[in-house]
Design a protein around this motif. Structure first.
Motif, mmCIF file in Angstrom:
data_model
loop_
_atom_site.group_PDB
_atom_site.id
_atom_site.type_symbol
_atom_site.label_atom_id
_atom_site.label_comp_id
_atom_site.label_asym_id
_atom_site.label_seq_id
_atom_site.Cartn_x
_atom_site.Cartn_y
_atom_site.Cartn_z
ATOM 1 N N ARG A 24 1.768 6.411 -0.162
ATOM 2 C CA ARG A 24 1.821 6.333 1.297
ATOM 3 C C ARG A 24 0.431 6.458 1.888
ATOM 4 N N HIS A 30 7.110 9.727 6.090
ATOM 5 C CA HIS A 30 7.956 9.417 4.931
ATOM 6 C C HIS A 30 9.369 9.102 5.400
ATOM 7 N N ARG A 31 10.007 8.147 4.699
ATOM 8 C CA ARG A 31 11.372 7.724 5.056
ATOM 9 C C ARG A 31 12.360 8.878 4.986
ATOM 10 N N PHE A 34 13.327 10.228 8.303
ATOM 11 C CA PHE A 34 14.269 9.408 9.065
ATOM 12 C C PHE A 34 15.695 9.610 8.559
#
Length: 449
Positions: A24, A30-31, A34
């Motif tokens: 990243r 960071h996903r 989410f």
């Protein structure tokens, strides 16, 4: 290498499952965060049904002439199934994926709550609210939060657990004043329909945005140093849940965690959430005022649970549990004196704030101890520990209504729950720490001649 060939030759990338992502870029979110946000909103949306049981006691007694013990029994079935379903739901998530299980659970909640508007007998209340909503809510229980945390995070697990645990209180905060207003102004049926629609509305949100594992999008879990492949589906969900139970049941920490968490459920969901509103109404407090006090508990529960997650990342989880249970028990001993006044007085506000900070602050350290002792099976083990939480809640939900029918007061229940919390504080300190693995001792270097 394939990415390099694609970039240098211009050839299209071959189809296939996503591989490990590139590191990243600094500052990129960071996903996993989410996914945690989607889980939070999902639990908030489903949390509305947790607000309703305490508001139904007086209206159902008035409309159907059911005793408080009968109504409490229906609520206790809901609470028991909420807990007993959790370990099987955690295993089902390993078999079929998180979003499928959660989507089906939300649909069951909507169906069960919607059918209550057509009931005319107590067995229908037990079936619709107790069984259907209980099974659906059990699949949306804290084992869901533990599964998301374990899969998507290797760092900040205590904080994320606290945030997701607080989501249920946020749902209570958002919906409780509205539901109490609907019950008082338009009867309890519109409130049940509101719960059904709110749960149903979350289903497409879950299906479109939630992902089962970081590998599904080619990422490593947050904080992981290397890519983690998605594990193969685990068949035999029921057998695995029972196998994990039998294995954990042979260890002492499991029974201590289950016992303390049963007392946690007895003193929160079974006691305050179910009986605080009718108890306050017994002393002349309007239902909307009592429901608003529970909503305030929801506000401070969010603060307390997130703070508890932060503390769990830094301090001994056993000592945190002991402090939480001791403070909760002390506060319950003062409640009968505070309920005498029909209006909301400053001491009652202090109790609500104090109790709210401690409402489910016990969850992050309990999950941390499960993770410490049971590793990859910790989500299922916590599901069984949560089952004990809900069995404790179910017993007090029924016993509280029975005590009110027998003695005309809830006082004996407040005092008894305070004593149980003191016992839970002592049991928390008995839980042993898991010994660290022994590092093999290196041989002594040979002396130089």
């Amino acid at each position: 290498m394939l990415s390099y060939v694609t970039q240098t030759t211009g050839l299209p990338r071959l189809p296939g499952p996503p591989g490990p992502s590139a590191p990243r870029r600094p500052g990129r979110v960071h996903r996993a965060w989410f996914v945690a946000a989607v889980a939070f909103v999902t639990i908030v949306g489903a949390g509305s049904f947790r607000s309703l049981p305490g508001l139904l006691v007086d209206p159902l007694q008035r409309d159907f002439a059911w005793s408080r013990g009968t109504i409490g029994f229906g609520v206790s079935v809901n609470l028991a199934l909420y807990g007993l379903t959790a370990p099987f739901a955690a295993a089902l998530m390993d078999r079929f994926g998180i979003r499928r299980v959660v989507a089906v659970a939300l649909t069951m909640i909507a169906v069960g709550s919607g059918l209550t508007v057509f009931m005319s007998s107590s067995w229908q209340f037990i079936l619709y609210w107790g069984v259907l909503v209980g099974l659906g809510s059990g699949s949306m229980a804290l084992a869901f939060a533990a599964t998301v945390t374990n899969r998507w995070f290797t760092e900040r697990r205590g904080l994320v657990t606290g945030v997701l645990t607080a989501a249920g209180a946020s749902g209570q905060l958002i919906f409780l004043p509205l539901l109490s207003w609907l019950v008082e102004q338009h009867d309890w049926r519109p409130a049940s329909i509101t719960v059904a629609l709110s749960a149903l509305a979350v289903v497409p949100f879950v299906w479109l945005l939630l992902r089962d594992h970081p590998a599904d999008v080619g990422l490593a879990p947050y904080g992981a140093k290397e890519f983690v492949p998605k594990p193969a589906p685990v068949p035999g969900a029921a057998r695995r849940a029972l196998r994990v139970l039998f294995s954990a049941a042979r260890t002492g920490p499991f029974w201590l965690l289950a016992g303390t968490f049963a007392i946690c459920g007895a003193s929160t969901n079974g006691l305050i959430q179910t009986h605080f509103v009718p108890a306050a109404h017994d002393h002349g407090m309007p239902i909307t005022a009592a429901a608003s006090l529970l909503a305030v508990i929801g506000v401070f529960d969010v603060i307390g649970t997130i703070a508890s997650g932060w503390f769990t990342d830094r301090f001994d989880a056993r000592r945190l549990l002991a402090v939480y249970y001791a403070l909760r028990g002390i506060s319950l001993l003062f409640l009968p004196m505070l309920l005498v006044a029909p209006s909301v007085q400053p001491p009652m506000i202090f109790f609500i704030v104090f109790y709210g900070l401690d409402w489910v602050a016990t969850v992050p350290p309990t999950i941390a101890l499960c993770r410490e002792h049971y590793g990859d099976d910790s989500a299922i083990v916590f599901g069984w520990v949560l089952a004990s939480h809900q069995v404790g809640a179910a017993i007090v939900a029924f016993a509280g209504g029975l005590a009110r029918d027998t003695f005309g007061s809830y006082d004996v229940v407040w005092y008894g729950s305070g004593a149980l919390c003191a016992a839970a504080a002592l049991l928390s300190l008995v839980i042993r720490r898991k010994p660290l693995p022994k590092v093999p001792k290196l041989p002594e270097p040979a002396p130089v001649a």
